[in-house]
Scaffold this active site. Structure first.
Site, mmCIF file in Angstrom:
data_model
loop_
_atom_site.group_PDB
_atom_site.id
_atom_site.type_symbol
_atom_site.label_atom_id
_atom_site.label_comp_id
_atom_site.label_asym_id
_atom_site.label_seq_id
_atom_site.Cartn_x
_atom_site.Cartn_y
_atom_site.Cartn_z
ATOM 1 N N THR A 18 36.950 33.517 44.226
ATOM 2 C CA THR A 18 35.589 33.970 44.516
ATOM 3 C C THR A 18 35.496 35.466 44.236
ATOM 4 O OG1 THR A 18 35.935 34.525 46.863
ATOM 5 C CG2 THR A 18 35.433 32.217 46.319
ATOM 6 N N ALA A 20 34.584 36.557 41.280
ATOM 7 C CA ALA A 20 35.311 36.589 40.010
ATOM 8 C C ALA A 20 34.536 37.214 38.861
ATOM 9 C CB ALA A 20 35.722 35.166 39.621
ATOM 10 N N SER A 21 33.372 37.797 39.123
ATOM 11 C CA SER A 21 32.580 38.350 38.024
ATOM 12 C C SER A 21 32.877 39.818 37.745
ATOM 13 C CB SER A 21 31.082 38.184 38.318
ATOM 14 O OG SER A 21 30.723 38.891 39.490
ATOM 15 N N SER A 22 33.691 40.462 38.586
ATOM 16 C CA SER A 22 34.022 41.878 38.356
ATOM 17 C C SER A 22 35.255 42.254 39.162
ATOM 18 C CB SER A 22 32.846 42.794 38.756
ATOM 19 O OG SER A 22 32.636 42.754 40.158
ATOM 20 N N GLY A 23 35.765 43.448 38.873
ATOM 21 C CA GLY A 23 36.822 44.034 39.684
ATOM 22 C C GLY A 23 38.089 43.206 39.784
ATOM 23 N N ILE A 24 38.646 43.162 40.983
ATOM 24 C CA ILE A 24 39.914 42.477 41.222
ATOM 25 C C ILE A 24 39.797 40.990 40.910
ATOM 26 C CG2 ILE A 24 41.525 41.776 43.036
ATOM 27 C CD1 ILE A 24 40.989 44.548 44.328
ATOM 28 N N GLY A 25 38.684 40.369 41.284
ATOM 29 C CA GLY A 25 38.515 38.942 41.036
ATOM 30 C C GLY A 25 38.530 38.608 39.562
ATOM 31 N N SER A 149 42.248 44.730 53.026
ATOM 32 C CA SER A 149 42.227 46.114 52.547
ATOM 33 C C SER A 149 43.142 46.931 53.447
ATOM 34 C CB SER A 149 40.798 46.660 52.607
ATOM 35 O OG SER A 149 40.777 48.061 52.398
ATOM 36 N N TYR A 162 32.315 48.487 56.483
ATOM 37 C CA TYR A 162 33.292 47.809 55.611
ATOM 38 C C TYR A 162 34.637 47.717 56.327
ATOM 39 C CZ TYR A 162 36.163 46.812 51.471
ATOM 40 O OH TYR A 162 37.034 46.241 50.575
#
Length: 338
Positions: A18, A20-25, A149, A162
């Site tokens: 999840t 998954a469209s940017s960054g770590i994913g 995190s 956050y």
């Protein structure tokens, strides 16, 4: 007592990711596909998911995507159903969807905090429970990987809500692990805690400051986190911090709490603010549409973490111990200097 899961090698796995469209994913999905895994990408932006899936297939990999908002439990169930229809089920479920908010707690509207918790906490909770229920039905079991995190352990100024959400992620993950172990379920549960990572994290955050948001140093490449996620999908650990910088921040926070507070109030406050006005773009109010692994961090980015490699048994103990001691001393001197 728990039953040890019979985790498959990565090239034999089906992995759900999840966020998954940017960054770590996105980095993890691409890396998993490169290493032979079949991947199911989930996020809110259909355009980005379609493009990423087509890219993986063009490179010879196998991938499907599901447009889903993890704060909606029915959407999370749809991810699992689509994976079952496409591949017969999954072996690893990675809960990576999350959004950040910058600003003091008195400046951030409570409504924004609540929406953030719907994604960061409830979305991860829905994904974990869905994954646990389905993995328990498989003889070989499987793995749940939750992305926390370093602020799961040490709160950071200007990202209070956050930090609170990631503290909740750690509490939930630890409890789920114990309950599955007591039940004897062959399901591993790992909490991965990245240090600051060069993704579009700051750019996608909702910003209530009067300055553009940034990341506090040291900053690591998203590939460092992705490698860790895929490693624990094959060889699970209870939890692991990615990056010695984050680990040192946590350790110093425990041993020199007041001094670390002072460092947060001075150095970390300034490091998270750029000398230019903020943009209106954010991933809390609407999905991000660009396939971006990296962010716009302007300082040095560490492409690997010797500390994390040591934790995973990839570096000689004496070497890693010396480096960790040096880094910890440097952090202590920085605080004393302030």
């Amino acid at each position: 007592m728990s039953t040890t899961p019979n985790l498959k090698s990565l090239e034999e796995q089906v992995i759900v990711i999840t966020g998954a469209s940017s960054g770590i994913g996105l980095t993890t999905a691409r890396m998993a596909a490169d290493r032979g895994a079949r991947v199911v990408l989930a996020a809110r932006s259909e355009d980005a998911l379609r493009e990423a899936t087509e890219e993986i297939r063009a490179d010879g990999g196998e991938a499907e995507y599901v447009v889903a908002d993890v704060s909606d439990r029915d959407d999370v169930r749809e991810i699992a159903e689509t994976t079952a229809e496409s591949y017969g089920g999954f072996d690893t479920w990675v809960n990576g969807a999350a959004v950040s908010i910058y600003g003091t707690l008195t400046d951030v509207p409570v409504e924004d905090m609540r929406e953030q918790f719907e994604i960061n906490v409830w979305g991860l909770l829905y994904g974990s429970l869905e994954a646990a229920e389905r993995l328990k039905e498989r003889d070989e079991g499987g793995a749940i990987v939750n992305i926390g995190s370093i602020v799961s352990d040490r709160a950071i100024i200007l990202q209070g809500s956050y930090s609170a959400s990631k503290h909740a992620v750690k509490g939930f993950t630890d409890t789920l692990r114990m309950e599955l172990e007591r039940e004897g379920a062959p399901v591993s549960v790992t909490l991965v805690k990245p240090s600051a990572t060069d993704t579009p994290f700051a750019e996608h955050a909702k910003n209530h400051m009067d300055a553009e948001a940034s990341l506090p140093a040291p900053v690591y490449a998203p590939e460092t986190v992705a490698r860790t996620i895929l490693d624990v999908a094959e060889d699970p650990q209870r939890e692991i911090t990615v990056g010695a910088g984050g680990e040192n921040m946590v350790v110093l926070g425990r041993t020199l709490s007041s001094a670390m507070d002072t460092l947060m109030e001075t150095v970390f406050y300034d490091q998270q603010r750029k000398d230019r006005p903020p943009s209106d773009r954010n991933g809390l109010d609407e999905p991000t549409r660009d396939l971006e692994e990296r962010g716009s961090y302007e300082g040095h980015v560490a492409e690997s973490s010797l500390y994390t490699r040591f934790r995973q048994g990839r570096v000689p103990t004496a070497v890693a111990g010396g480096l960790a001691a040096t880094a910890l001393y440097a952090g202590y001197r920085a605080i004393r200097g302030r």
